[in-house]
Structures are given as C-alpha cells and as structure tokens.
Design a protein around this motif. Structure first.
Motif, PDB file in Angstrom:
ATOM      1  N   GLN A  44       0.864  -1.370   0.165  1.00 59.66           N
ATOM      2  CA  GLN A  44       0.019  -0.096   0.130  1.00 59.66           C
ATOM      3  C   GLN A  44       0.809   1.338   0.061  1.00 59.66           C
ATOM      4  O   GLN A  44       0.712   2.354  -0.631  1.00 59.66           O
ATOM      5  CB  GLN A  44      -0.910  -0.012   1.202  1.00 59.66           C
ATOM      6  N   ALA A  45       1.834   1.193   0.950  1.00 58.41           N
ATOM      7  CA  ALA A  45       2.938   2.422   0.911  1.00 58.41           C
ATOM      8  C   ALA A  45       3.398   2.654  -0.473  1.00 58.41           C
ATOM      9  O   ALA A  45       3.770   3.980  -0.858  1.00 58.41           O
ATOM     10  CB  ALA A  45       3.876   2.235   1.933  1.00 58.41           C
ATOM     11  N   ILE A  46       3.826   1.653  -1.356  1.00 56.86           N
ATOM     12  CA  ILE A  46       4.486   1.861  -2.514  1.00 56.86           C
ATOM     13  C   ILE A  46       3.693   2.407  -3.776  1.00 56.86           C
ATOM     14  O   ILE A  46       4.064   3.343  -4.360  1.00 56.86           O
ATOM     15  CB  ILE A  46       5.265   0.344  -2.848  1.00 56.86           C
ATOM     16  N   SER A  47       2.530   1.992  -3.540  1.00 58.26           N
ATOM     17  CA  SER A  47       1.338   2.173  -4.597  1.00 58.26           C
ATOM     18  C   SER A  47       0.864   3.670  -4.097  1.00 58.26           C
ATOM     19  O   SER A  47       0.232   4.490  -5.042  1.00 58.26           O
ATOM     20  CB  SER A  47       0.157   1.377  -4.662  1.00 58.26           C
ATOM     21  N   SER A  48       0.679   3.992  -2.924  1.00 60.44           N
ATOM     22  CA  SER A  48       0.057   5.324  -2.625  1.00 60.44           C
ATOM     23  C   SER A  48       1.186   6.623  -2.239  1.00 60.44           C
ATOM     24  O   SER A  48       0.649   7.565  -2.219  1.00 60.44           O
ATOM     25  CB  SER A  48      -0.914   5.150  -1.218  1.00 60.44           C
TER      26      SER A  48
END
Length: 737
Positions: A44-48
């Motif tokens: 999630q951190a990588i995508s957002s």
C-alpha cells in the motif's frame, strides 16, 4: 533466583508454544521478520506514496536486483578462503536471494520468485556433493562447506531461509521437497548437530548458528529445531539463544567482546528475536532480561564516535553505525518503541530496510518526526552480572566534540586484547590517542586469506600495542586468554558532573605481586572554553620492576621540550617478544625533572600536547610499528613509551591538551605551542590534587578516591575546600574563601 525464575517462566511459555506448533498449525508465509500483514502495508505504501522514502528504497533495491538478475546464476564449487571469488560469490548469492524474495512479495512479479527458486535448486544440486571446505583450518572444530568456516555457513542460512520463506507459497510441492530435503534441512542439520561445539557455544558464532537453525525451524515446521536453538541441542539451557542473551550481555546491554562484535552479533539476535516475536509472541522475547535486546541496540549506538565504533579488541576500524546490522537494529528498536531519537540515527544511516518496521521508520522520517539522539557519558558494566569491570565512555562538548574511552573491562573472550586499563581519545571527529584494533585485512584474500594475520597474535593483542602499563616487557596475564577471561579489573567509581567526567579502575591480577590503578578525567576548563584529559596511573609492586607506559598517537610529531637522540642511520627493535619485537626504536631521551612535553599535529588540523610530570628518571622511547614484519602486514603508526626501571612504586601523571589550529589552505597557524605551564601532583587523604596552569590560568583539579562519593574536605594554600562528589575543578584566581 531472579534468573532462574525468568528461565522457568520462559520455558513454560516455550512448552506451550511447542505444543501449539506440534498440533499442526502451519503458519502462513512469509512468517519470519516480514509477515503477511507487513506485506499488505508495504504494498500500500509503495502504491500510494510514490515520493516517500519507503517507495524510493523499494525502487532502488528493485533496480539493483534487476541488474543482478540480468546475469547468469552462478553457484560455484567452493574453493577460496575469505575474500576469494567463490567465498564472495556465495555471499552475493544469499544477499541477492533475500533481496529478490522481498521484491517478489512487494511487486508480486513471479520472475523474482522464479529466480530465487532456480538458484535454490542449483544449490540443492550442489550441496549433496560437497565435503568440508578445502580452505578450512586443519583440525578446526567449525569448518564449513560453502565457506571456510561454519560462521559464514550460518550467515548463509540466516539469509537463505528468509529468502525461501518469502517465495515459499509460489513453489510447487516438488520444488519444495527438493529444496528442503537436499539443501535447507541438510544445511540446518550440519549447522546444528553437525557442529555441536559451535551451535552450543555462548559466542557470536553460536548466535548466528542458532538464529539460522531456529528460523529454519519456523519455516520448515520443525518446532524441535526452535527449541534446540533456544536451549542447546540437549535443551538443557546451558547453551542456545536464551543462554546467549543471559551471558553475553551485561544488564546495560554491553556485549562482552566489545562494540565491533556487538554490532556483528546484533543482526542474528534481532533477526531471530523478530521471528520469535512474530511466530510466538507469548514468549515475550523482547521483554527478556528487562528488555536486554533493546538495551543492546542502544548501547551499540552509544559505543561509537563520529559514526564509527570504538575499535577495542579485534576490531576493524572502518565499521560504524551505518552498517546493515545496526540499521536493522535501529529499525527494530523504533518499531518496538517509537522513540524519535532512533529516527535521528536512522536519518544518519540513510538506509531504509524493506520490512514492516522499516516502513514505520520511513514514514516517520517523511513526516520529520526525528529528535536529536543524545550521546552520553556512561560506564557500561561488563559481564553478564555487570560487575566484571566496565567500559567507560566520557564525552564533552566544551572546546569541541570530544570523547575519552577508558577500559577497565573484562578480557572479551578470544577476541579480547591484553589491555587492561587502556584508554583512547577522540577530538574534532578524529582518533587522537589510538588503539591498533585487529591485525587483519578483512576479506582481502591476498593478505593471509582475509583471516587474522599472524601479527594479531604477536603484536595487536599484546599490552605494548595499547596505552597501558607493561611490567618487565611481559603482557598482562602473560598473554594467556584463559587466565584473562578468569580475571577482570574493578571499576572503583564513575561520575559525570558540571566539571567533567571521572572514572577509576584497578586490577591486581594482570601481574603477580603488582597492583595497577588508573584514574582518568575529562576536565572542563569553563573559563577557557577548553577541555583536557587528566591521567594518573599508580603502579605498586612487591619488588622492583621495569614499568613501561606506551602512548600511541595519530599524527605527525611536531616538537618535544627536551633533547631527543634520534636513530637516523640504523634502527633496532625495542625488544624481542610480547609485541616489542614489532616496534622500531626511533629515538630516545631522559627529560630532566619537571614537565616533559610531546606535541603532535593530527589530520583534523589541531595540535595535541601530552605534558608529563617526570622526576628525571623516566626514559622516553619513541617508536614506530613495523619491525620484524617481513610481509609489511602492520600499519606504520607512531608512539612513545615512558619507562622507569628498578622501581617498586611509580605514579605516571600527565595531561593531554588539545590546542590551536593549522590551516594549510588559508596558510595560518594558531597556538601551535602548549599552553600548559605548570603541573603538580599531590594527595591529601583520599583526595588527589592536581595543580594545572593553562594559558596563565591556575586551576586545581580535585578527585575524591574514597569508597564514598560523599562530601570530602581538604585544604589547599591554607584555604578550606569542600569536594562534593568525585570531581571538582577550581579556577584559583577566582576562588574565594
């Protein structure tokens, strides 16, 4: 009793955990340091958060892995020692497998899992064909197969079992069987039952071994392996991971072998502990011994100066707090505590690890939550009880960022040196009074296979290689490690206050019939915005001896205030054994009674003068390392030895003074001459009195050596003084009755 109760409660939790595992509850994968919940948050951190530190670290690692994966898989037949091609290739392989496994979990791209799978299958084909490593030490109890020693084999397992865990669920049953039966299980068994003396040993080699096998137990559903890793092969509690936690750290978190090995051992301690916490939180491993692992992480940071670890014992001087072991440790510490001071260290390290805790660190740094990490003056008790001497760190910011390391500490097992009561000094980012550390070119195979050089035993470990008293040119404990491990100095006292920091230690077992006592103080001279290091070394013997006090310094000799007879045409060694055979005698002098000054210039552009109080019977012997060194293995560093002969008692008194500045680019020099014009020493009961005149300012330094640190009264120049605590500094021209 407290230790027994802790161990008993820990074993009860252990039994419950074993029962749960043995009932067939198979954990989801990954289940070691990185868990399935971590993976969800990291994705999630990588995508957002495309511009955050975590996403950047992911992109950087992915690019590195992609570049390495473009090369053919190479799993060579082992043949080289430390630093050789095959040694380094197997290191690169386990690091690459782990990194590729992480990228697979975060990207969900099967090519990364397939790459790790294919490399593991090649290893599974190779491993059954291997005997013991051809470069192993003959008759060694801990040879490896992939590597020359089993320590590296255990390191391979620590990384590789995590890589397998990360790709486990992508594999076919057939591939799992081959990889487990032909590789991971045999390596785990070789590292445990195949190396019992190492696996059960309370030592950093044992820590790596138990961590690798214990994590393999979680991944391969072998709860017995976990138990044996925790309590030794017989589950007796006499060895294993828990015993290592009990015995290798003092209650403050100081590791017996010193900061270099504390850093090295930290990774398996933290890694296995995280795996235990994630699989069996009921064990409360991070609470064990009052949170000993968290204390150990913090202590490792404290045992550094200007980013580098204090190089005592068998240390390599280039290692510092940005090493991956401490990056992992700081990451775990912040994940457990949310202490913003750790973020300051993480910011300095400038490395984000791709774990759940790494995500927490990265996001906190993105939000600028760091606060300054405070380096302190601390006496770190040595030994598992904290009562086997101490490693003392003194710090000050008066007159510059300075640190003094004092070592009334225990031997430090096989990696320890015969250097009781030695010291080192640091200023303006540089080492000033130095310690040799290890004689070794780590992983440089051309230099003795990357192993310890013979000179580690013939010079670096010996007392004359350090800054402490040598009696009759014989090293402490006659250079016997076993005797050294059974004896240790006593820390008499330690205190830090407004006047600076002072500590005293003693030992009566380094030499038969000789008592050594040293008192060191880092003294603030507030009026001059300066600091000096005061050294009082008392030697008391039951018969006459020769006493040598070496000082090894970093820099260029500038001046002495006494005539020096230099050996300019021919050099000879200072002695024949115990390290003396490796010291060239470059010059000598016998200063007249009074003050003997030696000044040198360090690379940091500052001058340093050691002013010694002498009686006219001390010889100063100027040395350089390098004699009897046919392969040029030793560094050519400078020093001088203060020598008195045929004495029963002697007190070496000196003060080290930083001063001035040399700026070659702007072509100016300031205060190149020592500012100390007077130095006197006396005692009054339990109070040591040192008169010191610096830059025409007279000072009185008083040190209370009594058993109690309570108030102590004394008189000086017919005036009454009250010393509160251990250290007092009085600017005499401002002193009023």
């Amino acid at each position: 009793m407290k230790v027994l109760k802790r161990l008993k409660s820990f074993k009860i939790a252990s039994l419950a955990a074993t029962l749960l595992l043995s009932l067939g509850a198979h954990a989801a994968h990954p289940n070691l340091v990185i868990t399935t919940d971590d993976v969800k948050l990291m994705r999630q951190a990588i995508s957002s958060h495309e511009n955050g530190k975590f996403a950047l670290a992911y992109d950087t690692l992915k690019a590195q892995v992609d570049e390495q994966m473009a090369q053919p898989i190479t799993v060579p037949v082992p043949k080289d020692g430390g630093g050789g091609y095959t040694h380094e290739q197997h290191k690169k392989n386990y690091q690459l497998m782990y990194s590729a496994g992480v990228i697979y979990q975060l990207s969900q791209d099967e090519k990364y899992a397939n790459y790790v799978r294919d490399m593991l299958l090649e290893y599974a084909e190779l491993y059954p064909t291997l005997g013991l490593h051809p470069k192993r030490k003959m008759n060694s109890q801990n040879p490896g197969k992939f590597f020359w020693q089993s320590l590296n084999e255990a390191m391979w397992l620590v990384y590789t079992i995590q890589a397998y865990d990360l790709i486990h669920d992508s594999l076919s049953d057939e591939n799992k069987k081959v990889i487990e039966d032909d590789l991971l299980r045999p390596v785990s068994l070789f590292t445990s039952v195949g190396q019992p003396s190492t696996f059960n040993k309370v030592h950093n080699h044992g820590t790596w071994a138990t961590a690798g096998v214990g994590m393999a137990g979680y991944v391969l559903d072998e709860p017995e392996w976990v138990e044996k890793s925790l309590y030794d092969l017989k589950k007796s509690g006499k060895g294993g991971f828990v015993k290592q936690l009990e015995m290798l750290f003092s209650p403050q978190g100081y590791y017996n072998e010193g900061p270099y090995y504390q850093r090295f051992a930290l990774l398996p301690f933290v890694t296995f502990a995280k795996a235990i916490e994630n699989n069996e939180p009921q064990r409360k491993i991070f609470d064990y011994r009052d949170g000993i692992l968290l204390k150990a992480i913090d202590t490792t940071i404290q045992l550094s100066y200007n980013g580098l670890f204090f190089p005592i014992n068998d240390a390599i001087k280039s290692k510092g707090i940005d090493t991956i072991e401490l990056v992992q440790g700081v990451t775990a510490a912040y994940g457990l505590t949310n202490d913003a001071g750790y973020l300051d260290i993480a910011k300095y390290q400038d490395q984000v690890v791709l774990t759940g805790d790494g995500l927490k660190v990265a996001q906190a740094l993105d939000n600028k939550k760091e606060t300054p990490y405070i380096f302190k003056s601390v006496a770190f008790g040595d030994g598992n009880d904290g009562k086997q001497g101490a490693l003392v760190v003194m710090r000050t910011e008066v007159g510059g960022d300075q640190a003094l390391l004092f070592k009334p500490a225990a031997q430090g097992l096989g990696h320890g040196h015969f250097d009781k009561l030695t010291w080192q000094f640091y200023d303006h980012g540089n080492e000033i009074v130095s310690d040799y550390g290890a004689a070794r070119f780590l992983n440089v195979e051309a230099k003795y296979g990357g192993r310890y050089l013979p000179e580690n035993e013939t010079y670096a470990k010996h007392t004359v290689a350090h800054n402490t008293v040598v009696v009759d040119e014989t090293s402490h404990f006659n250079a016997n490690v076993e005797v050294g491990n059974n004896n240790h100095p006593t820390l008499n006292f330690f205190e830090t206050n407004e006047f600076g920091t002072v500590a005293s230690g003693e030992i009566s077992t380094a030499y038969k019939g000789v008592e050594l006592e040293r008192t060191l103080a880092l003294v603030n001279l507030a009026e001059l915005e300066s600091t000096v290091a005061l050294d009082v070394f008392d030697v008391d013997a039951n018969k006459a001896h020769q006493f040598d006090l070496p000082l090894h310094y970093k820099g260029q000799l500038i001046d002495t205030n006494f005539g020096l007879l230099a050996n300019t045409n021919q050099l000879k060694a200072l002695g024949e054994s115990n390290g003396y055979q490796h010291l060239w005698l470059k010059g000598q002098a016998t200063p007249e009674k009074g003050l003997a000054k030696v000044t040198w210039l360090n690379d940091n552009g500052r001058f340093y003068t050691q002013t010694s109080l002498v009686n006219g019977d001390e010889s100063f012997l100027f040395t350089q390392i390098g004699a009897n060194d046919p392969h040029f293995n030793l560094r050519n560093e400078n020093g001088f030895v203060r020598r008195v002969e045929k004495q029963k008692q002697h007190t070496f008194v000196s003060v080290l003074e930083p001063h001035g500045e040399y700026n070659p680019s702007k072509e100016y020099t300031l205060e190149a001459v020592s500012r100390v014009s007077d130095l006197k020493y006396s005692t009054q009961g339990d109070v040591v009195l040192v008169e010191l005149n610096v830059k025409d300012t007279p000072y009185l330094v008083a040190i209370n050596k009594s058993q109690s640190s309570a108030k102590n009264n004394f008189t000086f120049q017919n005036k009454a003084f009250t010393l509160n605590g251990r250290l007092g500094v009085y600017a005499l021209k401002n002193t009023q009755e």
